[in-house]
Design an enzyme around this catalytic site. Structure first.
Site, mmCIF file in Angstrom:
data_model
loop_
_atom_site.group_PDB
_atom_site.id
_atom_site.type_symbol
_atom_site.label_atom_id
_atom_site.label_comp_id
_atom_site.label_asym_id
_atom_site.label_seq_id
_atom_site.Cartn_x
_atom_site.Cartn_y
_atom_site.Cartn_z
ATOM 1 N N TYR A 349 0.826 -1.212 0.000
ATOM 2 C CA TYR A 349 0.000 0.000 0.000
ATOM 3 C C TYR A 349 0.862 1.265 0.000
ATOM 4 O O TYR A 349 1.868 1.351 0.685
ATOM 5 C CB TYR A 349 -0.897 0.004 1.248
ATOM 6 C CG TYR A 349 -2.131 0.865 1.088
ATOM 7 C CD1 TYR A 349 -3.333 0.317 0.656
ATOM 8 C CD2 TYR A 349 -2.088 2.224 1.359
ATOM 9 C CE1 TYR A 349 -4.456 1.100 0.497
ATOM 10 C CE2 TYR A 349 -3.205 3.011 1.208
ATOM 11 C CZ TYR A 349 -4.390 2.453 0.776
ATOM 12 O OH TYR A 349 -5.507 3.244 0.617
ATOM 13 N N GLU A 384 -5.076 6.164 5.932
ATOM 14 C CA GLU A 384 -5.076 4.943 5.108
ATOM 15 C C GLU A 384 -4.291 3.804 5.735
ATOM 16 O O GLU A 384 -4.484 2.649 5.384
ATOM 17 C CB GLU A 384 -4.466 5.251 3.731
ATOM 18 C CG GLU A 384 -5.341 6.116 2.875
ATOM 19 C CD GLU A 384 -4.611 6.583 1.631
ATOM 20 O OE1 GLU A 384 -4.681 5.894 0.613
ATOM 21 O OE2 GLU A 384 -3.964 7.648 1.684
ATOM 22 N N LYS A 445 -0.600 -0.861 -13.865
ATOM 23 C CA LYS A 445 -1.250 -0.703 -12.575
ATOM 24 C C LYS A 445 -2.751 -0.945 -12.649
ATOM 25 O O LYS A 445 -3.434 -0.551 -13.578
ATOM 26 C CB LYS A 445 -1.047 0.716 -12.053
ATOM 27 C CG LYS A 445 -1.389 0.740 -10.585
ATOM 28 C CD LYS A 445 -1.843 1.995 -9.987
ATOM 29 C CE LYS A 445 -2.649 1.684 -8.741
ATOM 30 N NZ LYS A 445 -1.994 0.740 -7.803
#
Ligand code: AMP
Ligand code: MG
Length: 515
Positions: A349, A384, A445
């Site tokens: 992430y 996040e 991606k």
């Protein structure tokens, strides 16, 4: 396997312990009662490792309470600390809380600029309370200043609820930002240490990190080598002697983390890939898992089940950005569905932020860099990487791409190294090219919200109730705000929120506005 002994806390300092309504959602609670610097703090800590003592340390009248983990291993990292007589050569065996205390005792407040890790901390020293986040604010930290006392917690909801509004107006706290819907709760900014003296009400702030604004020209080969070294170190510092899990999409970010984990881990490496009936990246993830030889699992869940996890995602991240919640939703479900007990989990992430990976269509390197500068200036408060996202299921998550050294390097790289020969995230792909299948290194991606069909499923659920396209974004936001109010501001348990009902309410409200 070890998890941090403490992953969160809520304490009242010089006052009663806060109400802490639904804090228990993120793990097992134990009582905290500590004294230091002439102050008394009481409340609860959340145990990461069941049975481990709370991460506190005291010495010379100073007491620290730490959540998370530091990325220092012994005195090699900060040699000065090895000279402190109290610890001598024992720094290698210090707990993280003791290490931070030693650093504080040697350098004072400035020592917080040295500490690297995924952590937040409260320090009681000479009548003052210092509340500090890591460079990325990866463990969110909240304050509520009352007359003569102070509350500090890793979840805003622990400071809201019935007692909120007792002391409105105490909002001018330097180094903090507001929390939507909770008027007198303030969030400590990323890379910031806030000092409050409860007896006088004095408040000051110090930055410990901020995103670099400048960029560096580096020969491509040198940039690749430096990234390879930094990312390897970041992965290694996040491993222990036991088993580790990598959440793997088969994209370049998580595949890079999986490859370095497999190479350096001492215990079993498990990779897990999540899919739904609306989409999966199973083939891409399996290709990587087979190449690396990890123990691999595929987990398929219903796509609407992912959307129905919204109350958990909102309760974990405590913010109202629907787009970011679309990234977090599949992860929340994945963490909840993992079989077995608590795990140490590494993720890919966050790589896209310093590398500009989301901006696939930006051709100008200059505008790519502007986007990166913007994203680095606005990440704070999105939460996040909050440990509560995995913590609701008992896991500890950690993010090598947001390691301070990796992030510093990635942000500073000249944008032509991030988009080169028409290839996005070029420097990362080059850095791990030898470790992964060629197909993976070249794979374009795909965002988690796209691959899992989360964005499209949520949109389809709204449109099925007759909502026109142009009002989908507003309805998603309305749903998130309604859930945030209930679970974070009013303390309702996420399990009690009926997402279908929230969705119908959002649509009914939209009709009223539309007519
Ligand atoms: P992304 O939005 O693709 O950059 O995803 C962020 C991170 O979430 C990745 O680096 C992975 O660690 C994890 N992830 C994304 N998609 C999946 C998936 N389908 N299954 C498991 N983990 C995933
Ligand atoms: Mg992806």
């Amino acid at each position: 396997m070890t998890l941090p002994s403490t992953t969160g806390f809520v304490v009242g300092i010089e006052g009663p312990p806060p109400a802490a309504p639904s804090l228990a959602m993120s793990g097992q609670r134990v009582t905290v009662d500590i004294r230091g610097g002439g102050l008394h703090a009481s409340g609860w800590a959340i145990q990461g490792d069941p049975g481990a003592a709370i991460a506190t340390a005291s010495g010379d009248g100073v007491t620290v309470l730490l959540a998370g983990e530091l990325h220092h291993r012994g005195s090699d990292d900060i040699p000065e600390i090895g000279d402190i007589p109290e610890f001598g050569d024992a720094t290698a065996t210090l707990t993280d809380a003791e290490f931070l205390l030693a650093c504080w005792q040697h350098y004072g407040r400035a020592g917080l600029r040295l500490i690297q890790g995924r952590f937040c901390v409260v320090i009681l020293d000479a009548g003052a309370v210092v509340a500090a986040t890591d460079h990325a604010g990866s463990i969110p930290l909240y304050l509520r200043v009352l007359a003569g006392s102070l509350e500090v917690a890793t979840e805003a909801k622990a400071l809201g609820g019935a007692s909120a509004g007792r002391n409105p107006g105490v909002t001018a706290i330097p180094g903090t930002a507001p929390v939507p819907g909770l008027a007198d709760v303030r969030r400590v900014r990323a890379g910031t240490a806030v000092t409050v003296v409860p007896s006088s009400g004095a408040k000051t702030a110090m930055r410990t990190w901020s995103p670099p604004q400048h960029r560096e020209m580096l020969a491509p080969a040198k940039a690749v080598a430096r990234l390879s070294d930094a990312l390897t170190a970041a992965v290694c510092t996040r491993l222990d002697d036991g088993p580790v899990t990598v959440v793997l999409s088969g994209g370049i970010d998580s595949s890079a983390v999986a490859a370095l984990t497999k190479r350096h881990a001492h215990g079993t490496v498990t990779t897990v890939s999540l899919g739904t009936d609306a989409g999966d990246e199973f083939d891409a993830a399996r290709l990587v898992a087979e190449h690396l030889g990890t123990t691999h699992h595929e987990l398929r869940v219903g796509s609407e089940q992912v959307i129905r996890a919204l109350p958990w995602a909102v309760a974990a991240a405590e913010m109202v950005d629907a787009e970011v919640l679309e990234y977090l939703l599949p992860l929340v479900v994945l963490y909840q569905q993992l079989p077995g007990g608590p795990r140490r989990i590494l993720t890919g992430y966050g790589a896209d932020i310093p590398l500009g990976g989301m901006h696939r269509d930006t051709d100008m390197v200059g505008s790519l860099d502007d986007v990166i500068a913007h994203d680095m200036a606005t990440f704070d408060g999105l939460n996040e990487m909050s440990p509560v996202i995995g913590g609701t299921a008992g896991h500890w998550t950690t993010h090598p791409f947001w390691d301070r050294s990796v992030l510093d390097l990635l942000v500073r790289l000249e944008p032509g190294l991030k988009r080169r020969e028409g290839i996005d995230k070029w420097v990362l792909r080059a850095a791990v090219a030898d470790l992964l299948p060629e197909q993976t290194v070249r794979r374009p991606k795909l965002g988690i919200h796209e691959g899992s069909g989360t964005t499209s499923t949520w949109t389809a659920m709204l449109k099925a109730e007759g909502l026109p396209d142009e009002r989908v974004a507003a309805a998603k936001r309305a749903m998130v705000e309604a859930i945030h109010r209930r679970v974070n501001c009013e303390g309702e348990p996420p399990a009690l929120v009926d997402v279908d009902e929230v969705l119908r309410d959002a649509i009914a409200a939209d009709r009223v506005v539309a007519t």
